[in-house]
Scaffold this active site. Structure first.
Site, PDB file in Angstrom:
ATOM      1  CG  HIS A 280      -6.722   1.470  -0.326  1.00 59.38           C
ATOM      2  ND1 HIS A 280      -5.562   2.094  -0.737  1.00 59.38           N
ATOM      3  CD2 HIS A 280      -6.318   0.466   0.501  1.00 59.38           C
ATOM      4  CE1 HIS A 280      -4.522   1.480  -0.190  1.00 59.38           C
ATOM      5  NE2 HIS A 280      -4.955   0.486   0.550  1.00 59.38           N
TER       6      HIS A 280
ATOM      7  CB  CYS B 288     -14.018  -2.608   4.815  1.00 57.45           C
ATOM      8  SG  CYS B 288     -14.316  -3.839   6.106  1.00 57.45           S
ATOM      9  CB  SER B 289     -10.455   1.008   2.395  1.00 59.12           C
ATOM     10  OG  SER B 289      -9.744  -0.204   2.294  1.00 59.12           O
TER      11      SER B 289
ATOM     12  CB  CYS C 264      -0.954   0.007   1.184  1.00 58.69           C
ATOM     13  SG  CYS C 264      -2.099  -1.376   1.151  1.00 58.69           S
TER      14      CYS C 264
END
Ligand SMILES: [Zn+2]
Lengths: 141, 382
Positions: B327, B199-200, B81
């Site tokens: 994301h 949650c993304s 990430c």
């Protein structure tokens, strides 16, 4: 007995082994320099960088619940809910596993509750064969 | 060593673009960043391109094939990430080292829907030896915080309420929907305490930045909207007691934060806004403390008091964050830098953090059995 050997389920993960009598145990490594106990086999200490201090040990089979979650969504084919825990074993090592034999409800989970390892043969999701695995169960002791 | 400035930066609206290509998405962001600076591709001396999904497929070169094959050096970067931020930092280092005067950094990702994590060969241990999903990992990290400080499900959920609210003011966010507390807490439970709204969002996206030395930025007359990079720091996971059982994102974040504050010569109190790695609501809570925005143990009361909402002491994830903006792994690091830069330029419109002079961006990624990559940047209005 060759018959039982032939049907002995293979281990699902490298750090779960059987001893000469076929009894399962969790393979760990202990650093003589800094005393940290790791899950699995290794030669060099990630903690103190010692290169000649690592010795194989069988990990403790009892410990305490450090943290938990109840998993409601997993990969397709995996039955939910289940309780995923991080346990601190009595020898100072730390390992993740599923807590069995209690309903997957928050009320059943307490920090530091005693747990012990229970070896079971299961058919993993997506497989047709039995594998040796390890789980946690509440420890009455 | 020259100071390094962001002279052009932009991102595409995050969303789902299944019919487009990874290099195509990268190219769009690259052109937006070049246009933002009023520059052209032939003025770039090197390209640093971050992408995870096609890490072995030379995304940077394929992007140049779409917008101009100038023959410049291309470095393709993959670092979980932290991929986009790593590409940005490599670009920064090349100018810092005096090798180049002006370079382009791009981050891009095209993702499917669904859970991340697991993987690897052999028979799956998911549901047998526990769960290796990302939501589970970050659930455990949240529960650990509850264990130490009594942080509640409701306090974790408030992060999602806040970030979803912020995203209603950001046209480049994937989602722009208010989610009241009850809705967040009653959403489908994924891994306790993270519900689906905590949650993304897996989305496609890209972001790009043009970085220049001070001399070059001045020569080209680009200082007016320039953003100074005050610190660019990275870390990997130092030894952590439980790392084999639960990957550790806190120790790496604390290491990089300490380095970043030291090299910028500032402290958390000097920071006017933060874009941090809220891959899950539980993660945002622990990172308040890891980044020193509040004292250890105070993250729960910090969110309760609204200190990290727009208008609070230090607004966090005013863009909507990974939770709502989305994301796209390789793009996230540069998109965070875009958000902070936009506020420092005073161009953030409705969600503008008033008088913002200095901001911090943070990304941290990794997974079970892999390790951690963390990158932190401190940016200042030039
Ligand atoms: Zn050691």
């Amino acid at each position: 007995m060759t018959e039982t050997e032939a049907t002995e389920a293979p281990s699902i993960v490298a750090h779960l082994k059987r001893d000469a009598n076929g009894k399962p145990f969790l393979q760990g490594s202990k650093c003589a320099a800094c005393s940290h106990t790791f899950v699995g086999e290794r030669e060099i200490c990630a903690r103190c960088y010692a290169r000649d201090a690592m010795a194989p040990v069988a990990l403790s089979e009892s410990g305490k619940l450090y943290a938990y979650t109840i998993v409601h969504r997993s990969f397709p084919g995996v039955e939910t809910p289940f309780i995923d825990i991080i346990a601190d074993l009595d020898d100072g090592s730390h390992i993740k596993g599923i807590l069995k034999d209690v309903p997957a409800e928050l009320d059943n989970l307490k920090f530091d509750m005693p747990v012990r390892i229970d070896y079971r043969e299961v058919v993993p999701p997506g497989s047709n064969e039995k594998y040796l695995a390890y789980f946690f169960v509440p420890d009455a002791a | 060593m020259s100071d390094v400035y962001v002279v052009g930066i932009d991102m595409i609206k995050f969303g789902r673009y299944p019919d487009r290509t990874v290099p195509g998405l990268a190219a769009e962001a690259a052109l937006l960043a070049l246009d933002d600076a009023g520059l052209t591709i032939d003025q770039m001396q090197a390209l640093y391109c971050g992408n995870l999904g096609q890490a072995n497929n030379m995304v940077g070169q394929r992007m140049l094939a779409e917008i101009g094959q100038t023959g410049i050096p291309v470095v393709n970067v993959a670092n979980a990430c932290a991929t986009g931020a790593t590409a940005f930092r490599d670009a920064w280092m090349s100018i810092k080292a005096g090798v180049f005067d002006m370079v382009l950094a791009v981050g891009v990702e095209q993702m499917g829907k669904g859970l991340l994590g697991g993987g690897g060969g052999g028979v799956s241990t998911e549901g047998v030896l526990g769960s290796g999903t990302m939501p589970t990992m970050f659930a455990q990290i949240g529960v650990e915080h509850s264990r130490e400080y009594g942080t509640t499900f409701e306090q974790f959920a408030k992060v999602s309420v806040k970030n979803h609210h912020h995203s209603t003011m950001n046209a480049k966010s994937m989602y722009r929907i208010e989610t009241p507390l009850e809705e967040v807490m009653n959403a489908e439970m994924i891994s306790y305490p993270n519900t689906k709204l905590m949650c993304s969002v897996n989305v496609d996206g890209s972001a790009a930045a043009v970085l220049a030395s001070e001399a070059t930025a001045r020569k080209l007359g680009l200082m007016d909207r320039a953003v100074k990079v005050r610190a660019s720091e990275m870390s990997s996971n130092p030894f952590a007691e439980r790392q084999l059982a639960m990957p550790d994102f806190s120790a790496a974040t604390r290491l990089a934060a300490k380095s970043a504050y030291e090299s910028a010569g500032v402290g958390p109190d000097d920071i006017d806004l933060v874009e941090l790695h809220d891959c899950f609501a539980t993660a945002e809570i622990v990172h308040y403390e890891n980044l020193g925005l509040c004292a250890d143990g105070e993250a729960g009361s910090f969110i309760d008091a609204g200190e990290t909402a727009l208008g609070g002491k230090v607004p966090v994830n005013v863009s909507g964050g990974l939770l709502s903006k989305g994301h796209p792994l390789g793009a996230t690091g540069i998109a965070n830098i875009y958000e902070v830069s936009t506020h420092l330029r005073g161009e953030a419109g409705e969600r503008q953090v008033k008088g913002a002079r200095m901001g911090l961006t943070h990304v941290v990624g990794g997974g079970p059995g892999m390790g951690t990559a963390c990158a932190i940047h401190i940016l200042e209005k030039a």
